[in-house]
Design a protein around this motif. Structure first.
Motif, short mmCIF file in Angstrom:
data_model
loop_
_atom_site.label_atom_id
_atom_site.label_comp_id
_atom_site.label_asym_id
_atom_site.label_seq_id
_atom_site.Cartn_x
_atom_site.Cartn_y
_atom_site.Cartn_z
N LEU A 1 0.84 -1.21 -0.03
CA LEU A 1 0.20 -0.01 0.12
C LEU A 1 0.80 1.18 0.08
O LEU A 1 0.64 2.17 -0.69
CB LEU A 1 -1.02 0.01 1.39
N TYR B 1 -0.09 5.25 0.19
CA TYR B 1 -0.83 5.49 1.30
C TYR B 1 -0.31 4.89 2.46
O TYR B 1 0.20 3.64 2.62
CB TYR B 1 -2.45 4.95 1.09
N SER C 1 -2.26 3.88 5.25
CA SER C 1 -3.16 3.00 6.15
C SER C 1 -4.65 2.68 5.19
O SER C 1 -4.77 3.40 4.23
CB SER C 1 -3.76 3.91 7.39
N PHE C 2 -5.13 1.59 5.61
CA PHE C 2 -6.29 1.08 4.82
C PHE C 2 -7.48 2.15 5.40
O PHE C 2 -7.30 2.46 6.48
CB PHE C 2 -6.51 -0.31 5.20
N ARG C 3 -8.23 2.22 4.33
CA ARG C 3 -9.36 2.54 4.70
C ARG C 3 -10.60 1.72 5.29
O ARG C 3 -10.12 0.49 5.18
CB ARG C 3 -10.23 3.10 3.55
N GLN D 1 -11.23 -2.06 3.85
CA GLN D 1 -10.20 -2.57 2.98
C GLN D 1 -9.44 -3.72 3.60
O GLN D 1 -9.48 -4.81 2.90
CB GLN D 1 -9.27 -1.33 2.56
N THR E 1 -18.92 4.39 -4.17
CA THR E 1 -17.92 4.95 -5.05
C THR E 1 -16.83 5.91 -4.44
O THR E 1 -17.35 6.69 -3.59
CB THR E 1 -18.83 5.93 -6.09
N GLY E 2 -15.85 5.86 -4.99
CA GLY E 2 -14.79 6.64 -4.01
C GLY E 2 -14.25 6.00 -2.63
O GLY E 2 -13.46 6.43 -2.10
N GLY E 3 -14.92 4.99 -2.43
CA GLY E 3 -14.63 3.96 -1.01
C GLY E 3 -13.42 3.30 -1.23
O GLY E 3 -12.60 3.00 -0.05
N GLY E 4 -12.65 3.26 -2.42
CA GLY E 4 -11.51 2.61 -2.42
C GLY E 4 -11.64 1.15 -2.66
O GLY E 4 -10.82 0.31 -2.27
N LYS E 5 -12.43 0.79 -3.67
CA LYS E 5 -12.69 -0.74 -4.22
C LYS E 5 -11.54 -1.16 -4.86
O LYS E 5 -11.08 -2.20 -4.48
CB LYS E 5 -14.08 -0.89 -4.94
N SER E 6 -10.87 -0.27 -5.49
CA SER E 6 -10.01 -0.97 -6.54
C SER E 6 -8.74 -1.62 -5.78
O SER E 6 -8.21 -2.64 -6.02
CB SER E 6 -9.24 0.15 -7.37
N LEU E 7 -8.41 -0.72 -4.76
CA LEU E 7 -7.30 -1.28 -4.11
C LEU E 7 -7.38 -2.66 -3.44
O LEU E 7 -6.60 -3.61 -2.69
CB LEU E 7 -6.93 -0.31 -2.85
N ASN F 1 -13.21 7.06 -14.50
CA ASN F 1 -12.35 6.91 -13.24
C ASN F 1 -11.96 8.49 -12.76
O ASN F 1 -11.45 8.56 -11.87
CB ASN F 1 -11.18 6.20 -13.66
N ARG G 1 -14.64 11.68 -6.44
CA ARG G 1 -14.15 10.43 -5.87
C ARG G 1 -12.74 10.67 -5.16
O ARG G 1 -12.20 9.76 -4.42
CB ARG G 1 -13.76 9.60 -7.31
N THR H 1 0.25 11.90 0.60
CA THR H 1 -0.75 10.93 0.28
C THR H 1 -0.83 10.79 -1.06
O THR H 1 -0.76 11.67 -2.08
CB THR H 1 -2.01 11.13 0.91
#
Ligand code: ADP
Ligand code: ZN
Length: 611
Positions: free
Chosen positions: A23, A29, A31-33, A36, A55-61, A307, A335, A586
């Motif tokens: 990460l 980054y 820390s994890f949101r 995650q 959306t924007g929550g950080g799904k891709s990671l 995106n 996002r 960040t």
């Protein structure tokens, strides 16, 4: 409802450390949101999962980090070509070995990618669903070491979802072909029926389910009654300064019309809908990503693949067909987590039209679902309580306090005694003898002298000019409210003429008092013409943006892929002048430091010296 347990089982501490390293190094980054780690831990230990994060929550990671921690290849099934290209470009910028395969590639490029897959050089492969299921290709995949299968926009699998796709439905086969590979389904919008259906369709009944909240606190929700759509959109866009935004319309025709008018008014915008050539669509999207267009006017065909993290506003010129669609479309704003605006222009007359489309266009099995979904959307638009609460309640994410960041919370509707105004309108409609739409009624009320009024002798009516003291917009708003409370009916079968209903009588005769909301014409807005996030040095922020823009033009890549606005804002706070300080910004990982560190550090040093 948040499955947030921060305690980490001992056996997984090593994995946790590895994931945290990835990460930081690759994505920059610390820390994890929320959610995650819980989610990617499941992938790391080999379990299936279903993830609902906004959306924007950080799904891709959630799948990108495991892809780098695990040996072998992570497959990502994604519905749109443009989204794949974007994500792969973004990952490459972060030094991650990623590729995509879809119909846009030449056979040579595709063959080269497959060769790289075989030699194990690639960590993440993005695929369209139809490609993933081709028997020949599946056979090739079988020979590779696959460690994770991620299915993005997983609600497309389900009939109950608002965006069902046949290609997606067949993805359940993957579990038969790769029974031991963990599967991760991700979506931002799914009600309970859809969630269960996703698990069923994808053959993962025992999946770990993570439900994050749905709230997007940085989006401010606004609603205005629509009376002159184009002018309202223009005024709103002008308030937004140079910020990027999307304007959604209900039909292609409307998109073309509105886009042409906005262009004439000097807005850098273009139209996007399925009726345009694919090259044109690609061009529009590209120019938007690169900030060459400020605004895209579009049908729902635009957006799932967007995106772009710095979309600052989304306008709905027409009411969407479901709360899910509204949520998802507005969700394209902000996002990056910085403040963003959503504006819905609402005219209940659009509802009758949409219901007719639903009736004409749906199969019997879809009809009830679609009608119900649209009625929920109407209820949202008509609610007089906090918008966010209504929205979140729809997704069973209950909140008991108003949000403070929507039009209702910021500027609560004020009621006034509208009996006299109502009498003016109702008696004018009555005297015009049933053959006029709203505009003509208003023109008579306001005492205009145009040809149609004079020819018909409408200037001799007793109601002529009795509404002079109020603006045209004011009367449009009052008429809409009278429709809404059921005193006026619009006859759609006769060109939308206005008719009185039986309940109009009491008000017209002065037997009944009527309260209406004081009309609102524009959204309450901060005075700044340009968006600047809070707590930043705005002078330096502008300089950093200019540098980012210059680089983005040199390397021909969207600015937000180089650095997000959030990263630039952080740079103004930290003002790093060494590589190690730069790494603490960040979103800055090792690759970004290598590519852009020098340029940004020099600028910051120069700035400090000049003060
Ligand atoms: P989603 O796919 O859920 O819509 P994204 O994966 O695009 O969301 O993430 C949204 C933004 O949040 C991106 O700019 C991403 O880099 C950022 N982000 C994701 N995870 C983190 C994190 N742990 N810390 C800081 N920013 C993050
Ligand atoms: Zn609110």
């Amino acid at each position: 409802m948040h499955a947030a347990s921060t305690a980490i089982p001992e056996i997984n501490t090593a994995l946790y450390k590895q994931a945290l390293n990835v990460l930081k190094q690759s994505f920059g980054y610390d820390s994890f949101r929320e959610g995650q780690w819980e989610v990617l831990e499941q992938a790391l230990i080999g379990n299936d999962s279903l993830i609902l994060l906004p959306t924007g929550g950080g799904k891709s990671l959630c799948y990108q980090v495991p892809a780098l921690v695990l040996d072998g290849l992570t497959l990502v099934i994604s519905p749109l070509i443009s989204l794949m290209q974007d994500q792969v470009q973004q990952l490459k910028e972060q030094g991650v070995s990623a590729a995509y395969l879809n119909s846009s590639l030449t056979p040579e490029v595709a063959a080269a990618t497959i060769a790289k897959l075989k030699s194990g050089e690639i960590d993440l492969l993005y695929l369209a669903p139809e490609r993933a299921l081709q028997p020949y290709f599946l056979n090739q995949l079988r020979q590779l070491n696959i460690s994770l299968i991620a299915i993005d926009e997983a609600h497309c699998v389900s009939h109950w979802g608002h965006d069902f796709r046949q290609d997606y439905r067949n993805l359940g086969q993957l579990k038969h072909v790769f029974p031991d590979v963990p599967m991760m389904a991700l979506t931002a919008t799914a009600d309970l029926a859809t969630q269960q259906d996703i698990q069923y369709q994808l053959n993962m009944p025992d999946a770990f389910v993570y439900k994050g909240g749905f709230d997007r606190p940085n989006i401010k929700y606004n609603l205005l009654r629509k009376y002159k759509g184009y002018e309202q959109v223009l005024a709103f866009v002008r308030q937004q300064g140079n910020n990027s935004g999307i304007v959604y319309c209900g039909s292609r025709k409307k998109v073309d019309e509105l886009s042409a008018k906005l262009r004439m008014a000097g807005i850098r915008c273009d139209a996007y809908h399925a009726g345009r050539e694919s090259e044109m669509r690609e061009l529009v999207q590209n120019q938007f990503l690169k900030d060459k267009l400020q605004v895209v006017v579009a049908t729902v065909a635009f957006g799932m693949g967007i995106n772009k993290s710095n979309v600052r506003f989304v306008v709905h010129h027409d009411v969407p067909r479901s709360v899910e669609a509204f949520y998802q479309e507005t969700g394209r704003a902000g996002r990056d987590g910085l403040p963003a605006e959503a504006l819905l222009l609402y005219d209940e007359r659009d509802g009758a039209r949409i219901k007719k489309w639903i009736a004409d266009g749906s199969s019997p099995e879809r009809f009830a679902v679609e009608m119900q979904k649209f009625e929920a959307m109407e209820a949202f638009a008509e609610a007089q309580t906090c918008r966010r609460q209504v929205l979140l309640n729809y997704f069973a994410d209950y909140r008991d306090t108003p949000c403070g960041n929507c039009d209702i919370c910021l500027d609560p509707p004020k009621m006034f005694d509208a009996s006299v105004d109502a009498q003016k309108v109702l008696s004018c409609i009555y005297r015009l003898k049933l053959d006029t739409g709203a505009q003509h009624v208003i023109d008579v009320l306001r005492g205009l002298k145009h040809k149609r009024i004079l020819e018909h002798g409408h200037d001799r009516l007793s109601t002529y000019g009795i509404g002079k003291s109020q603006s045209e917009n004011y009367w449009h708003n009052i008429i809409q409210q009278l429709i809404h409370v059921g005193l006026i009916r619009i006859d759609m079968t006769r060109n939308g003429i206005l008719c009185l209903t039986s309940s109009a009588r009491g008000v017209l005769k002065g037997e009944r008092r009527l309260e209406l909301a004081v009309p609102k014409f524009s959204v309450t807005q901060s005075k700044k013409d340009k968006y600047v996030p809070s707590n930043v040095d705005s002078k330096l922020f502008e300089k950093l943006k200019a540098l980012r823009k210059r680089i983005s033009e040199e390397v021909d890549m969207p600015a937000f892929i180089i650095f997000s606005d959030a990263s630039l804002a952080d740079m103004t706070r930290i003002q790093p002048t060494t590589p190690s300080a730069f790494l603490s910004v960040t979103g800055v990982g090792e690759k970004k430091l290598e590519s852009y560190g020098d340029a940004f550090i020099s600028l910051i040093k120069e700035y400090q010296a000049s003060r």
